[in-house]
Design a protein around this motif. Structure first.
Motif, PDB file in Angstrom:
ATOM      1  N   ALA A 146       0.826  -1.212   0.000  1.00 32.80           N
ATOM      2  CA  ALA A 146       0.000   0.000   0.000  1.00 32.80           C
ATOM      3  C   ALA A 146       0.854   1.252   0.000  1.00 32.80           C
ATOM      4  O   ALA A 146       0.451   2.292  -0.509  1.00 32.80           O
ATOM      5  N   LEU A 147       2.074   1.148   0.559  1.00 34.47           N
ATOM      6  CA  LEU A 147       2.973   2.292   0.579  1.00 34.47           C
ATOM      7  C   LEU A 147       3.739   2.432  -0.726  1.00 34.47           C
ATOM      8  O   LEU A 147       4.501   3.368  -0.907  1.00 34.47           O
ATOM      9  N   GLY A 148       3.575   1.486  -1.628  1.00 35.98           N
ATOM     10  CA  GLY A 148       4.275   1.554  -2.900  1.00 35.98           C
ATOM     11  C   GLY A 148       5.574   0.792  -2.909  1.00 35.98           C
ATOM     12  O   GLY A 148       6.383   0.935  -3.816  1.00 35.98           O
ATOM     13  N   ILE A 149       5.801  -0.065  -1.898  1.00 35.14           N
ATOM     14  CA  ILE A 149       7.019  -0.864  -1.816  1.00 35.14           C
ATOM     15  C   ILE A 149       6.649  -2.272  -2.219  1.00 35.14           C
ATOM     16  O   ILE A 149       5.899  -2.951  -1.526  1.00 35.14           O
ATOM     17  N   THR A 150       7.138  -2.727  -3.380  1.00 36.95           N
ATOM     18  CA  THR A 150       6.692  -3.998  -3.921  1.00 36.95           C
ATOM     19  C   THR A 150       7.871  -4.886  -4.273  1.00 36.95           C
ATOM     20  O   THR A 150       9.019  -4.497  -4.192  1.00 36.95           O
ATOM     21  N   GLY A 151       7.555  -6.100  -4.724  1.00 34.12           N
ATOM     22  CA  GLY A 151       8.572  -6.998  -5.256  1.00 34.12           C
ATOM     23  C   GLY A 151       9.576  -7.426  -4.217  1.00 34.12           C
ATOM     24  O   GLY A 151       9.257  -7.703  -3.066  1.00 34.12           O
ATOM     25  N   ALA A 152      10.866  -7.500  -4.661  1.00 33.09           N
ATOM     26  CA  ALA A 152      11.939  -7.987  -3.795  1.00 33.09           C
ATOM     27  C   ALA A 152      12.070  -7.146  -2.541  1.00 33.09           C
ATOM     28  O   ALA A 152      12.421  -7.652  -1.473  1.00 33.09           O
ATOM     29  N   ALA A 153      11.788  -5.852  -2.646  1.00 26.51           N
ATOM     30  CA  ALA A 153      11.916  -4.991  -1.472  1.00 26.51           C
ATOM     31  C   ALA A 153      10.957  -5.411  -0.373  1.00 26.51           C
ATOM     32  O   ALA A 153      11.272  -5.316   0.813  1.00 26.51           O
ATOM     33  N   VAL A 154       9.755  -5.889  -0.744  1.00 33.48           N
ATOM     34  CA  VAL A 154       8.801  -6.353   0.257  1.00 33.48           C
ATOM     35  C   VAL A 154       9.354  -7.570   0.981  1.00 33.48           C
ATOM     36  O   VAL A 154       9.310  -7.663   2.207  1.00 33.48           O
ATOM     37  N   LEU A 172       8.297   9.186  -4.122  1.00 31.93           N
ATOM     38  CA  LEU A 172       9.538   8.797  -3.468  1.00 31.93           C
ATOM     39  C   LEU A 172       9.199   7.985  -2.229  1.00 31.93           C
ATOM     40  O   LEU A 172       8.448   8.451  -1.361  1.00 31.93           O
ATOM     41  N   VAL A 173       9.753   6.761  -2.142  1.00 30.50           N
ATOM     42  CA  VAL A 173       9.553   5.905  -0.974  1.00 30.50           C
ATOM     43  C   VAL A 173      10.905   5.676  -0.308  1.00 30.50           C
ATOM     44  O   VAL A 173      11.830   5.144  -0.933  1.00 30.50           O
ATOM     45  N   VAL A 174      11.035   6.083   0.951  1.00 26.80           N
ATOM     46  CA  VAL A 174      12.256   5.876   1.732  1.00 26.80           C
ATOM     47  C   VAL A 174      11.936   4.842   2.798  1.00 26.80           C
ATOM     48  O   VAL A 174      11.121   5.097   3.697  1.00 26.80           O
ATOM     49  N   ASN A 175      12.562   3.675   2.706  1.00 23.19           N
ATOM     50  CA  ASN A 175      12.210   2.545   3.544  1.00 23.19           C
ATOM     51  C   ASN A 175      13.451   1.954   4.192  1.00 23.19           C
ATOM     52  O   ASN A 175      14.465   1.729   3.543  1.00 23.19           O
ATOM     53  N   LYS A 176      13.389   1.712   5.503  1.00 23.59           N
ATOM     54  CA  LYS A 176      14.492   1.094   6.257  1.00 23.59           C
ATOM     55  C   LYS A 176      15.801   1.873   6.108  1.00 23.59           C
ATOM     56  O   LYS A 176      16.880   1.290   5.949  1.00 23.59           O
ATOM     57  N   PHE A 177      15.712   3.179   6.187  1.00 23.46           N
ATOM     58  CA  PHE A 177      16.873   4.048   6.043  1.00 23.46           C
ATOM     59  C   PHE A 177      17.226   4.628   7.404  1.00 23.46           C
ATOM     60  O   PHE A 177      16.390   4.662   8.315  1.00 23.46           O
ATOM     61  N   PRO A 219       2.967  17.942  -8.436  1.00 26.63           N
ATOM     62  CA  PRO A 219       2.519  17.346  -7.165  1.00 26.63           C
ATOM     63  C   PRO A 219       3.398  16.133  -6.871  1.00 26.63           C
ATOM     64  O   PRO A 219       3.612  15.285  -7.741  1.00 26.63           O
ATOM     65  N   ARG A 220       3.944  16.041  -5.679  1.00 23.04           N
ATOM     66  CA  ARG A 220       4.882  14.974  -5.342  1.00 23.04           C
ATOM     67  C   ARG A 220       4.354  14.176  -4.150  1.00 23.04           C
ATOM     68  O   ARG A 220       3.805  14.748  -3.202  1.00 23.04           O
ATOM     69  N   THR A 221       4.561  12.866  -4.204  1.00 23.36           N
ATOM     70  CA  THR A 221       4.148  11.964  -3.130  1.00 23.36           C
ATOM     71  C   THR A 221       5.389  11.432  -2.440  1.00 23.36           C
ATOM     72  O   THR A 221       6.294  10.914  -3.101  1.00 23.36           O
ATOM     73  N   ILE A 222       5.433  11.541  -1.122  1.00 21.76           N
ATOM     74  CA  ILE A 222       6.582  11.090  -0.343  1.00 21.76           C
ATOM     75  C   ILE A 222       6.096  10.144   0.743  1.00 21.76           C
ATOM     76  O   ILE A 222       5.138  10.451   1.460  1.00 21.76           O
ATOM     77  N   VAL A 223       6.757   8.997   0.850  1.00 19.34           N
ATOM     78  CA  VAL A 223       6.442   8.015   1.892  1.00 19.34           C
ATOM     79  C   VAL A 223       7.719   7.735   2.675  1.00 19.34           C
ATOM     80  O   VAL A 223       8.735   7.340   2.099  1.00 19.34           O
ATOM     81  N   ILE A 224       7.679   7.956   3.978  1.00 22.95           N
ATOM     82  CA  ILE A 224       8.797   7.665   4.879  1.00 22.95           C
ATOM     83  C   ILE A 224       8.355   6.509   5.765  1.00 22.95           C
ATOM     84  O   ILE A 224       7.415   6.650   6.548  1.00 22.95           O
ATOM     85  N   ASN A 225       9.011   5.357   5.652  1.00 21.51           N
ATOM     86  CA  ASN A 225       8.547   4.164   6.348  1.00 21.51           C
ATOM     87  C   ASN A 225       9.700   3.418   7.008  1.00 21.51           C
ATOM     88  O   ASN A 225      10.723   3.138   6.365  1.00 21.51           O
ATOM     89  N   ASP A 226       9.558   3.109   8.302  1.00 24.65           N
ATOM     90  CA  ASP A 226      10.512   2.267   9.015  1.00 24.65           C
ATOM     91  C   ASP A 226      11.927   2.841   8.951  1.00 24.65           C
ATOM     92  O   ASP A 226      12.860   2.210   8.459  1.00 24.65           O
ATOM     93  N   VAL A 227      12.087   4.077   9.445  1.00 19.86           N
ATOM     94  CA  VAL A 227      13.381   4.757   9.388  1.00 19.86           C
ATOM     95  C   VAL A 227      13.825   5.172  10.789  1.00 19.86           C
ATOM     96  O   VAL A 227      13.008   5.333  11.703  1.00 19.86           O
ATOM     97  N   ASP A 228      15.149   5.352  10.917  1.00 15.32           N
ATOM     98  CA  ASP A 228      15.745   5.826  12.161  1.00 15.32           C
ATOM     99  C   ASP A 228      16.345   7.208  11.949  1.00 15.32           C
ATOM    100  O   ASP A 228      17.163   7.411  11.043  1.00 15.32           O
ATOM    101  N   ILE A 229      15.928   8.140  12.790  1.00 12.34           N
ATOM    102  CA  ILE A 229      16.358   9.538  12.709  1.00 12.34           C
ATOM    103  C   ILE A 229      17.143   9.853  13.974  1.00 12.34           C
ATOM    104  O   ILE A 229      16.608   9.737  15.083  1.00 12.34           O
TER     105      ILE A 229
END
Length: 272
Positions: free
Chosen positions: A20-28, A167-172, A192-202
């Protein structure tokens, strides 16, 4: 058997959520193996570089470039790690290209440029130059996936989103930075830009996680974001701007979740 069934169901839920966040395939598949949804996660250790490779001119490619965890660094015309806007990147990715297993050392020049959809997998910036990566595709269907990796010492932006798409930023992970993601506030061509930040450490110090242009229809979704070393919550999760296409400095108009531009709730962030 009962325990096994619960884990299987949970994994399916994770896959559905990432899709649903746009992260598919091997990355999932990789994501489900690394960290189940809701699990406590220590900040991953940085990899040891396996040798060094000087880069005197931008490496432009299509397909896949596997750096085998060599430290790539700029020399000659690319031998700068300042904020000069005219710098060229170490890597130029054509539409659909994949850059993986690369350590980018200093000087880093202008990092990575994606000319269309791209995947940055397990890429590590030891000392960000002008920007770590800039996304420049012009199609609304462009998808830029950052999976794994990390960045340190970015005096301003880590990811500069100038183009169109998602742009999907995952596990970063990121530490000592200005902004993790900034949607261009004053580019001549705006989208118009779509940004998804998922499972990250800041990790502090930092200024903001994402900055978006409310007037151009940008959206930023934050999920499972862990903030370290910021007990007073000085790092702004999402900042809204009024962008322009005239080159002027964009105006900040608000921060925090609003359900439209900045899409997250308090439960999507944790602090330690």
């Amino acid at each position: 058997m009962t325990s096994h069934k619960r884990k299987t169901g949970r994994r399916r839920a994770v896959i559905g959520g990432l899709s649903a966040l746009g992260i598919t395939g091997a990355a999932v598949v990789t994501a489900t193996l690394l960290a189940p949804a809701g699990a406590a996660s220590a900040v991953a250790a940085w990899p040891q570089a396996k040798g060094s490779k000087p880069v005197p001119a931008s490496i432009e490619f299509s397909g896949t470039y596997d750096g085998k965890l060599q430290r790539h660094y700029g020399t000659g015309a690319l031998g700068s790690d300042g904020q000069d806007e005219s710098q060229k990147p170490l890597f130029v990715l054509k539409d659909g290209a994949v850059l993986k297993n690369v350590v980018i050392g200093a000087p880093a020049a202008d990092g990575v440029h994606c000319l269309g959809s791209c995947t940055l997998q397990n890429v590590w910036w030891e000392n960000v130059g002008e920007d770590a990566a800039t996304f420049k595709g012009t199609s609304a269907s462009s998808v830029y996936a950052v999976h794994g990796g990390g960045a340190k010492s970015a005096s301003d932006k880590v990811f500069q989103f100038n183009g169109a798409g998602k742009l999907v930023v995952n596990k970063f992970q990121v530490s000592d930075f200005g902004k993790l993601v900034r949607s261009c506030g004053n580019c001549k061509k705006q989208y118009p830009r779509t940004i998804v930040i998922n499972d990250v450490d800041i990790t502090a110090p930092g200024t903001s996680i994402v900055g978006v242009n409310a007037n151009y229809g940008d959206t930023a979704s934050l999920r499972n974001v862990r903030v370290h070393g910021d007990p007073k919550k000085k790092i702004k999760p999402c900042v809204r701007f009024t962008g322009n296409n005239t080159g002027k400095e964009p105006k900040e108009i608000g921060t925090g979740p609003d359900g439209t531009t900045c899409r997250y709730s308090a439960g999507d962030l944790s602090y330690d």
